[in-house]
Design a protein around this motif. Structure first.
Motif, PDB file in Angstrom:
ATOM      1  N   PHE A  59      14.136 -91.612   6.414  1.00 37.02           N
ATOM      2  CA  PHE A  59      13.547 -90.301   6.711  1.00 37.02           C
ATOM      3  C   PHE A  59      13.417 -89.453   5.444  1.00 37.02           C
ATOM      4  CE2 PHE A  59      15.122 -90.951  11.173  1.00 37.02           C
ATOM      5  CZ  PHE A  59      13.864 -91.022  11.731  1.00 37.02           C
ATOM      6  N   ILE A  60      14.278 -89.681   4.469  1.00 39.83           N
ATOM      7  CA  ILE A  60      14.165 -88.959   3.199  1.00 39.83           C
ATOM      8  C   ILE A  60      12.858 -89.332   2.506  1.00 39.83           C
ATOM      9  CG2 ILE A  60      15.214 -88.642   0.925  1.00 39.83           C
ATOM     10  CD1 ILE A  60      16.779 -87.305   3.118  1.00 39.83           C
ATOM     11  N   ASP A  61      12.477 -90.608   2.599  1.00 37.93           N
ATOM     12  CA  ASP A  61      11.196 -91.033   2.033  1.00 37.93           C
ATOM     13  C   ASP A  61      10.031 -90.326   2.713  1.00 37.93           C
ATOM     14  OD1 ASP A  61      12.614 -92.773   0.414  1.00 37.93           O
ATOM     15  OD2 ASP A  61      12.357 -94.481   1.779  1.00 37.93           O
ATOM     16  N   VAL A  62      10.117 -90.186   4.024  1.00 37.67           N
ATOM     17  CA  VAL A  62       9.072 -89.479   4.774  1.00 37.67           C
ATOM     18  C   VAL A  62       9.007 -88.025   4.325  1.00 37.67           C
ATOM     19  CG1 VAL A  62       8.395 -88.698   7.077  1.00 37.67           C
ATOM     20  CG2 VAL A  62       9.259 -91.009   6.766  1.00 37.67           C
ATOM     21  N   ALA A  63      10.159 -87.398   4.138  1.00 40.77           N
ATOM     22  CA  ALA A  63      10.183 -86.002   3.697  1.00 40.77           C
ATOM     23  C   ALA A  63       9.587 -85.848   2.305  1.00 40.77           C
ATOM     24  CB  ALA A  63      11.623 -85.479   3.730  1.00 40.77           C
ATOM     25  N   ILE A  64       9.874 -86.786   1.418  1.00 40.27           N
ATOM     26  CA  ILE A  64       9.321 -86.726   0.058  1.00 40.27           C
ATOM     27  C   ILE A  64       7.802 -86.868   0.086  1.00 40.27           C
ATOM     28  CG2 ILE A  64       9.208 -87.958  -2.139  1.00 40.27           C
ATOM     29  CD1 ILE A  64      12.212 -88.530  -1.784  1.00 40.27           C
ATOM     30  N   VAL A  65       7.301 -87.810   0.862  1.00 37.34           N
ATOM     31  CA  VAL A  65       5.851 -88.000   0.960  1.00 37.34           C
ATOM     32  C   VAL A  65       5.186 -86.768   1.559  1.00 37.34           C
ATOM     33  CG1 VAL A  65       4.053 -89.337   2.132  1.00 37.34           C
ATOM     34  CG2 VAL A  65       5.958 -90.502   1.030  1.00 37.34           C
ATOM     35  N   MET A  66       5.799 -86.192   2.564  1.00 40.19           N
ATOM     36  CA  MET A  66       5.231 -84.986   3.180  1.00 40.19           C
ATOM     37  C   MET A  66       5.243 -83.819   2.199  1.00 40.19           C
ATOM     38  SD  MET A  66       6.167 -83.360   6.822  1.00 40.19           S
ATOM     39  CE  MET A  66       5.292 -81.978   7.455  1.00 40.19           C
ATOM     40  N   ALA A  67       6.299 -83.677   1.430  1.00 38.28           N
ATOM     41  CA  ALA A  67       6.370 -82.595   0.443  1.00 38.28           C
ATOM     42  C   ALA A  67       5.312 -82.772  -0.644  1.00 38.28           C
ATOM     43  CB  ALA A  67       7.767 -82.543  -0.174  1.00 38.28           C
ATOM     44  N   LEU A  68       5.120 -83.998  -1.113  1.00 35.26           N
ATOM     45  CA  LEU A  68       4.093 -84.239  -2.122  1.00 35.26           C
ATOM     46  C   LEU A  68       2.697 -83.990  -1.573  1.00 35.26           C
ATOM     47  CD1 LEU A  68       5.507 -87.438  -3.850  1.00 35.26           C
ATOM     48  CD2 LEU A  68       5.344 -85.136  -4.809  1.00 35.26           C
ATOM     49  N   THR A  69       2.451 -84.383  -0.342  1.00 37.72           N
ATOM     50  CA  THR A  69       1.154 -84.134   0.283  1.00 37.72           C
ATOM     51  C   THR A  69       0.906 -82.639   0.440  1.00 37.72           C
ATOM     52  OG1 THR A  69       1.369 -86.221   1.479  1.00 37.72           O
ATOM     53  CG2 THR A  69      -0.282 -84.664   2.283  1.00 37.72           C
ATOM     54  N   ALA A  70       1.927 -81.903   0.849  1.00 38.94           N
ATOM     55  CA  ALA A  70       1.786 -80.450   0.996  1.00 38.94           C
ATOM     56  C   ALA A  70       1.545 -79.789  -0.360  1.00 38.94           C
ATOM     57  CB  ALA A  70       3.035 -79.872   1.651  1.00 38.94           C
ATOM     58  N   PHE A  71       2.187 -80.301  -1.395  1.00 30.90           N
ATOM     59  CA  PHE A  71       1.972 -79.757  -2.734  1.00 30.90           C
ATOM     60  C   PHE A  71       0.535 -79.976  -3.190  1.00 30.90           C
ATOM     61  CE2 PHE A  71       2.001 -80.563  -7.365  1.00 30.90           C
ATOM     62  CZ  PHE A  71       2.280 -79.261  -7.781  1.00 30.90           C
ATOM     63  N   LEU A  72       0.016 -81.169  -2.974  1.00 28.77           N
ATOM     64  CA  LEU A  72      -1.375 -81.441  -3.344  1.00 28.77           C
ATOM     65  C   LEU A  72      -2.346 -80.608  -2.521  1.00 28.77           C
ATOM     66  CD1 LEU A  72      -1.250 -85.296  -3.872  1.00 28.77           C
ATOM     67  CD2 LEU A  72      -1.418 -83.503  -5.604  1.00 28.77           C
ATOM     68  N   ALA A  73      -2.033 -80.380  -1.263  1.00 22.86           N
ATOM     69  CA  ALA A  73      -2.879 -79.518  -0.440  1.00 22.86           C
ATOM     70  C   ALA A  73      -2.851 -78.082  -0.954  1.00 22.86           C
ATOM     71  CB  ALA A  73      -2.419 -79.563   1.017  1.00 22.86           C
ATOM     72  N   ALA A  74      -1.696 -77.625  -1.406  1.00 23.25           N
ATOM     73  CA  ALA A  74      -1.600 -76.270  -1.954  1.00 23.25           C
ATOM     74  C   ALA A  74      -2.445 -76.133  -3.213  1.00 23.25           C
ATOM     75  CB  ALA A  74      -0.145 -75.929  -2.263  1.00 23.25           C
ATOM     76  N   ILE A  75      -2.433 -77.154  -4.045  1.00 26.48           N
ATOM     77  CA  ILE A  75      -3.267 -77.125  -5.246  1.00 26.48           C
ATOM     78  C   ILE A  75      -4.744 -77.098  -4.860  1.00 26.48           C
ATOM     79  CG2 ILE A  75      -3.994 -78.474  -7.246  1.00 26.48           C
ATOM     80  CD1 ILE A  75      -1.102 -79.361  -7.529  1.00 26.48           C
ATOM     81  N   GLY A  76      -5.109 -77.893  -3.878  1.00 21.07           N
ATOM     82  CA  GLY A  76      -6.494 -77.903  -3.414  1.00 21.07           C
ATOM     83  C   GLY A  76      -6.933 -76.563  -2.858  1.00 21.07           C
ATOM     84  N   PHE A  77      -6.089 -75.938  -2.043  1.00 15.90           N
ATOM     85  CA  PHE A  77      -6.412 -74.614  -1.499  1.00 15.90           C
ATOM     86  C   PHE A  77      -6.517 -73.578  -2.610  1.00 15.90           C
ATOM     87  CE2 PHE A  77      -4.586 -75.901   2.778  1.00 15.90           C
ATOM     88  CZ  PHE A  77      -5.812 -75.877   3.410  1.00 15.90           C
ATOM     89  N   ALA A  78      -5.616 -73.645  -3.570  1.00 13.50           N
ATOM     90  CA  ALA A  78      -5.635 -72.673  -4.663  1.00 13.50           C
ATOM     91  C   ALA A  78      -6.911 -72.810  -5.496  1.00 13.50           C
ATOM     92  CB  ALA A  78      -4.404 -72.850  -5.549  1.00 13.50           C
ATOM     93  N   ARG A  79      -7.306 -74.037  -5.766  1.00 10.46           N
ATOM     94  CA  ARG A  79      -8.549 -74.236  -6.519  1.00 10.46           C
ATOM     95  C   ARG A  79      -9.758 -73.770  -5.728  1.00 10.46           C
ATOM     96  NH1 ARG A  79      -8.935 -78.797 -10.769  1.00 10.46           N
ATOM     97  NH2 ARG A  79     -10.820 -77.578 -10.985  1.00 10.46           N
ATOM     98  N   PHE A  80      -9.736 -73.993  -4.430  1.00  4.96           N
ATOM     99  CA  PHE A  80     -10.828 -73.544  -3.572  1.00  4.96           C
ATOM    100  C   PHE A  80     -10.951 -72.024  -3.608  1.00  4.96           C
ATOM    101  CE2 PHE A  80     -12.127 -72.096   0.706  1.00  4.96           C
ATOM    102  CZ  PHE A  80     -13.434 -72.557   0.685  1.00  4.96           C
TER     103      PHE A  80
END
Length: 89
Positions: A59-80
Motif C-alpha cells: 500500500f505504501i507503493d500505491v501511496a507513492i504512485v498516487m502522490a507522484l501523479t497528484a504532483f504531476l497534475a498540480a504542475i499541469g494545472f499550474a502551467r495551464f
C-alpha cells in the motif's frame, strides 16, 4: 492502536468532506485546483494509515504512485493557469 487508527480515519474523512465542499463552491479556479490537490494528499495519508494498520507494505507503493501523479497534475494545472487558462476572478 485500533482506536487511534479509527480516530485518524474519522478526522481525515471529515477533512475530505470539508475540502470537497470547497471544491464544489469554489469560488475561483485556483481554489478548486488547491482543493483537488488537498483531496489527493488526504487520500495518500489515508492509504498510508491503512498500510501501517494492516502492516502491508504494498500500500505504501500505491501511496507513492498516487502522490507522484497528484504532483504531476498540480504542475499541469499550474502551467495551464499560468498560460492564461480560463480565469474569471
Amino acid at each position: 492502536m485500533s482506536f487511534v487508527v479509527y480516530l485518524t480515519f474519522i478526522l481525515m474523512s471529515l477533512a475530505l468532506v470539508i475540502v470537497f465542499v470547497r471544491l464544489v463552491k469554489g469560488p475561483t479556479l485556483p481554489d478548486r485546483v488547491v482543493a483537488l490537490e488537498l483531496i489527493a494528499s488526504i487520500m495518500v495519508g489515508m492509504i498510508g494509515v491503512h498500510a501501517i494498520h494492516t502492516e502491508t507494505s504494498s500500500f505504501i507503493d500505491v501511496a507513492i504512485v498516487m502522490a507522484l501523479t497528484a504532483f504531476l497534475a498540480a504542475i499541469g494545472f499550474a502551467r495551464f493557469l499560468e498560460r492564461g487558462g480560463p480565469r474569471h476572478d
